[in-house]
Design a protein around this motif. Structure first.
Motif, short mmCIF file in Angstrom:
data_model
loop_
_atom_site.label_atom_id
_atom_site.label_comp_id
_atom_site.label_asym_id
_atom_site.label_seq_id
_atom_site.Cartn_x
_atom_site.Cartn_y
_atom_site.Cartn_z
N SER A 388 0.85 -1.19 0.00
CA SER A 388 0.00 0.00 0.00
C SER A 388 0.88 1.24 0.00
CB SER A 388 -0.93 0.02 1.22
OG SER A 388 -0.19 0.21 2.41
N PHE A 389 0.26 2.36 -0.30
CA PHE A 389 0.94 3.66 -0.25
C PHE A 389 0.21 4.51 0.80
CE2 PHE A 389 1.97 2.07 -4.45
CZ PHE A 389 3.31 2.39 -4.58
N PRO A 390 0.67 4.48 2.06
CA PRO A 390 -0.02 5.24 3.11
C PRO A 390 -0.09 6.73 2.85
CG PRO A 390 1.54 3.68 4.07
CD PRO A 390 1.80 3.71 2.60
N SER A 391 0.90 7.25 2.13
CA SER A 391 0.88 8.68 1.84
C SER A 391 1.75 8.96 0.64
CB SER A 391 1.36 9.51 3.04
OG SER A 391 2.76 9.36 3.19
N THR A 392 1.51 10.10 0.03
CA THR A 392 2.39 10.60 -1.02
C THR A 392 2.85 11.99 -0.59
OG1 THR A 392 0.50 11.51 -2.22
CG2 THR A 392 1.26 9.31 -2.86
N ASN A 393 4.05 12.34 -0.98
CA ASN A 393 4.55 13.67 -0.63
C ASN A 393 5.22 14.30 -1.83
OD1 ASN A 393 6.73 11.57 0.58
ND2 ASN A 393 7.80 13.36 -0.22
N VAL A 394 5.37 15.62 -1.75
CA VAL A 394 5.97 16.39 -2.83
C VAL A 394 7.39 16.77 -2.44
CG1 VAL A 394 5.11 18.60 -1.99
CG2 VAL A 394 5.58 18.33 -4.41
N ASP A 395 8.28 16.80 -3.42
CA ASP A 395 9.68 17.11 -3.16
C ASP A 395 10.29 17.63 -4.45
OD1 ASP A 395 12.14 17.33 -1.92
OD2 ASP A 395 12.09 15.33 -1.06
N ARG A 396 11.59 17.87 -4.43
CA ARG A 396 12.30 18.29 -5.64
C ARG A 396 13.57 17.46 -5.77
NH1 ARG A 396 13.13 20.01 -0.45
NH2 ARG A 396 14.68 21.65 -0.21
N TYR A 397 13.87 17.07 -7.00
CA TYR A 397 15.05 16.27 -7.31
C TYR A 397 15.69 16.82 -8.59
CZ TYR A 397 13.85 12.74 -3.84
OH TYR A 397 13.60 12.09 -2.65
N MET A 398 16.96 16.55 -8.73
CA MET A 398 17.65 16.95 -9.95
C MET A 398 17.41 15.89 -11.02
SD MET A 398 18.89 19.83 -9.13
CE MET A 398 19.93 20.15 -10.56
#
Length: 869
Positions: A388-398
């Motif tokens: 399962s995916f309990p949560s999703t979050n936003v971020d930044r990557y190169m």
């Protein structure tokens, strides 16, 4: 013979009681032993003993203090008792049992006043012991370097000293009153016995009582001093401001001083009267004026009359210094004193799409909605029922050398989704032990497609952008994990592959040894699970992994920190790491507005029902998803609370420079804190006292709309060049409206990238300028013929229209409103597809399949209007 029987009975009873105690202590000691092993396995064994030692030291010291208070006074009293025996106790006094007890006190028996002192000291000191950590903060806290406007005391006095003084005063007063009543009774009985023989109570006894009376009054006088300081927490002037006002400082405060003075007079005259039997008039005089001053202080009519006839006609001028103090204190308490205000001068010219900066900006606009992304992940990347995916979050990557805003989630193990036939002890605790791998997608519309732009997907993880990690196993996460035994003879399911399963053996540093019969017996009792003891699938390297939910893990280690509601995942070449924001908070900041009075729900669950009025995001906590290691990094070293904890537990908290660079690159400003700050700043940005008094420029949160309901717009992350031109930073962003209106008043931003981490900027629109808010743009969209016709057409084809979160953001000097439109099939399985992007500048509304196309079309509309005008 009877004496020997009596002794044998006592001996036998003692032996039985001793064995019962050993059994009870053994069972109660098992949780202690498990905690010790668990802390030691995390590398915090010394820290565990520190906490135990601190508790013991505080308990012993406070207990000894109150024991001595009781014991010494009883011991002193015993020297003045015993002139006459209790056999001669006057009629009317209870006889047998009391006679024996009084005789023990008369003879100074240690067997009486020692246990009395022990019992009383524990009862009185117990609440102080429960606040043992507050005592440590009191001892270790530094000065804050900021003074309160009322008395000029350092703020640290209110955060650390004042609450301890209040607690100590209460317990001391109880102790002295108990002593005074008990000894007064004993001396009264002794005096009656002596009076029958023409004798008087010894002078020393009278002085003993006098000193106790004096100390009791001194404690109460101290209480009045603390009541004076307590005025800084007044809420009498809400909803305008917090803290004391004219009535508190010019009426109540003088009466507190008068009450204090007259109470001291009562104390001295009472002592004089007890010893000299003179001065009754003086005692009556001080008592009368004490009651009058106390009554005047609490006389509601006096407060009302002062407020109504003195303050109200001149409120702004009289309350001005107090309002100024409240504004500054509230801004300081919520770390809002350094907000940079910038005027946003709007234009109506969109920059050319060929501009590289515009292309990078549009590429990073998060058109995918977090909730809808979660649906897609569950449908397309869950892959097995037990994930399962309990949560999703936003971020930044190169990505390809450029900063790219992304969504990501962790594919965690979900025991509840195991098939019913597979819910066996071996499967749940030996075979299915962990989740596997992250999933990452572009937050924007990278290639102009309706489907997602995948950066990491599948099992084992695949990436076309070069994202690789050495250890994708997830043994610690956000789910309700059960204990696991790993490695084991049965081996563990690592991940499914085709028609087979790839097996593994846990090689991490997490877990507590489970290699001996004693350890298995201890955990059998701890988890109440006999299979732990009887299983033959363990070996000398087996460990038991428990407290695998990272929130439970952190709260067990550091229960004194408040935790953010949304920990998030960071993907690095070495492994996966959870980052948890933690807060220090207090209810004791003087003159500051309390969150319980704000007009929004508190997003961070407070401990208890406390209404805090001070908060700092002082700590970032990193939890290794494979090893379970927990590391604490201080990100706000100016916070006196975390400074105190760092002194109490040296070595526990590391500096932010010690955080590994590949993890630190993903630190972000927390939404929950930003939301709290904006709820406060919506009112307290009005630093001009006259404007604040008129409440002329109060802001409110924007609302977002869908078909079912209206909810408050939460902060969201954007990649913009707002802080510094031509530099893209990862920002937390929130539009603010004029209270009671739908017009937008400001755009708030908080930096997440170094060197601008924590920088708060308010982009303010001119007061006389109309800038649409989300509800007004929502109306424009619904009234647009092209949009409404398309929505109606889609709804007739077994599809449902789902609107993503509206994104309000500046592009250059133009405010754009971006509304993603998704379609889902009317069925149980819903996989949202991004179908259209609606863009508006507040005048025109355009809808196109791609963000780039919508931007170009809007630009053409604006330019055409400019040419025609």
């Amino acid at each position: 013979m009877s004496r020997w029987k009596h002794r044998l009975f006592i001996l036998g009873f003692s032996i039985i009681a001793f064995f019962i105690f050993l059994i009870f202590a053994g069972f109660e000691g098992i949780p202690f032993l498990v905690d010790l092993w668990w802390f030691d396995a995390q590398g915090y064994g010394f820290y565990f003993w520190q906490r135990m030692l601190y508790q013991s030291v505080v308990f012993i010291e406070v207990g000894i203090l109150f024991f001595l208070v009781f014991f010494l006074n009883f011991w002193i009293a015993s020297h003045y008792l015993g002139t006459e025996r209790p056999a001669e106790i006057p009629p009317g006094t209870p006889r047998k049992s009391f006679k024996r007890l009084f005789n023990k006190f008369q003879t100074g028996s240690l067997w009486v006043y020692t246990p009395f002192s022990v019992v009383l000291s524990i009862l009185v000191a117990w609440p102080l012991f429960q606040q043992w950590e507050a005592f440590l903060l009191y001892l270790m806290a530094p000065d804050m370097g900021v003074q309160d406007p009322a008395y000029g005391k350092d703020i640290s006095y209110y955060l650390f000293s004042f609450p301890i003084y209040v607690l100590i005063l209460q317990r001391l007063l109880i102790a002295l009153l108990l002593l005074l009543l008990g000894l007064a009774l004993l001396y009264w009985i002794e005096n009656r016995l002596l009076s029958q023989h023409g004798k008087r109570l010894p002078l020393g006894a009278r002085w003993h009582l006098s000193i106790l009376v004096l100390f009791t009054f001194l404690i109460e006088i101290w209480d009045f001093v603390l009541q004076r300081n307590e005025l800084v927490y007044s809420e009498a002037h809400q909803p305008l401001f917090s803290g004391p006002g004219f009535v508190e400082m010019r009426v109540i405060l003088p009466f507190i001083w008068l009450s204090l003075f007259f109470l001291l007079g009562v104390a001295l005259s009472l002592v004089y009267f007890i010893n000299r039997h003179k001065g009754i008039k003086l005692l009556v005089f001080f008592s009368l004026f004490f009651m009058l001053s106390l009554g005047a202080r609490h006389f509601h009519f006096l407060h009302w009359a002062t407020q109504e006839y003195i303050v109200k006609p001149n409120e702004l001028s009289l309350q001005k210094p107090f309002i100024e103090g409240s504004i500054q204190a509230t801004l300081d308490a919520y770390n809002l004193s350094d907000v940079e205000v910038r005027e946003f001068e709007r234009e109506r010219i969109l920059e050319n799409i060929l501009n590289t900066k515009v292309q990078d900006l549009l590429r990073n606009i998060p058109v995918w909605d977090k909730e809808l992304v979660g649906q897609v992940y569950r449908q397309l990347q869950q892959l097995r029922t037990y994930y399962s995916f309990p949560s999703t979050n936003v971020d930044r990557y190169m990505v390809n050398g450029k900063k790219h805003q992304v969504f990501l989630g962790a594919r965690e193990l979900n025991y509840e989704k195991l098939p019913s036939g597979a819910r066996k002890w071996v499967n749940e605790h030996l075979l299915y032990t962990h989740g596997y791998g992250p999933v990452m997608t572009s937050a924007g519309q990278g290639r102009g497609e309706a489907s997602m732009d995948w950066f990491i997907r599948e099992i084992p993880p695949e990436s076309d952008q070069g994202f690789n990690t050495e250890q994708p196993g997830i043994y610690y996460g956000l789910g309700p994990y059960r204990y696991a035994i790993a490695p084991n003879e049965n081996r563990e399911l690592d991940y499914p592959k085709g028609n087979t399963n790839v097996m593994t053996d846990y090689q991490g540093r997490g877990g507590v040894s489970l290699s001996s019969l004693f350890e298995k017996l201890v955990f059998y009792y701890y988890f109440q699970d006999s299979d732990i003891f009887f299983t033959t699938q363990t070996h000398d390297k087996s460990k038991i992994l428990f407290r695998r939910n990272i929130t439970e893990r952190i709260e067990t280690l550091t229960p004194y920190l408040l935790l953010d509601a949304s920990p998030y995942l960071a993907v690095t070449p070495k492994g996966l790491y959870w980052i948890q924001d933690a807060y220090t908070a207090s209810t004791w900041y003087p003159n500051a507005d309390r969150l319980g009075l704000a007009k929004f729900e508190f997003p961070i669950p407070p401990k208890g029902n406390e209404r805090i009025n001070y908060i700092r995001n002082s700590v970032k906590i990193v939890v290794d998803a494979y090893h379970g290691t927990v590391d604490y990094y201080v990100f706000d070293s100016s916070d006196p609370i975390i400074q105190a904890y760092s002194r109490i537990y040296p070595g526990l908290f590391k500096s932010k420079e010690q955080m590994p660079a590949d993890i630190r690159a993903h630190v972000r400003y927390p939404k929950d804190l930003f939301e709290i700050q904006m709820g406060i700043y919506a009112k307290y940005h009005q630093t001009d006292v006259e404007v604040f008094y008129q409440q002329e420029d109060v802001w409110s949160f924007a609302q977002k709309y869908n078909k079912e309901s209206e909810t408050r717009l939460r902060p969201y992350y954007l990649t913009l060049d707002l802080i510094k031109e031509n530099r893209f930073d990862f920002l937390l962003f929130l539009p603010m409206l004029i209270e009671g209106q739908d017009n937008m008043r400001a755009m708030m931003a908080a930096g997440s990238d170094e060197p601008y981490y924590g920088k708060l900027i308010a982009y303010s629109f001119p007061k006389g300028e109309l800038v649409f808010g989300p509800s007004q743009i929502n109306t424009l969209i619904n009234e647009n013929p092209e949009v409404s016709a398309q929505f109606t057409l889609w709804s007739q084809n077994d599809s449902e229209v789902a609107l993503g979160a509206m994104i309000i953001m500046p592009v250059g000097q133009v405010v754009l409103y971006i509304q993603p439109v998704f379609l889902t099939f009317k069925g149980e399985v819903k996989i949202p597809q991004l179908q259209r992007i609606i863009i508006s500048d507040g005048q025109f509304v355009v809808m196109e399949p791609t963000l780039m196309g919508a931007y170009i079309k809007l630009k053409e509309r604006i330019e055409a209007m400019g040419e025609s005008s």
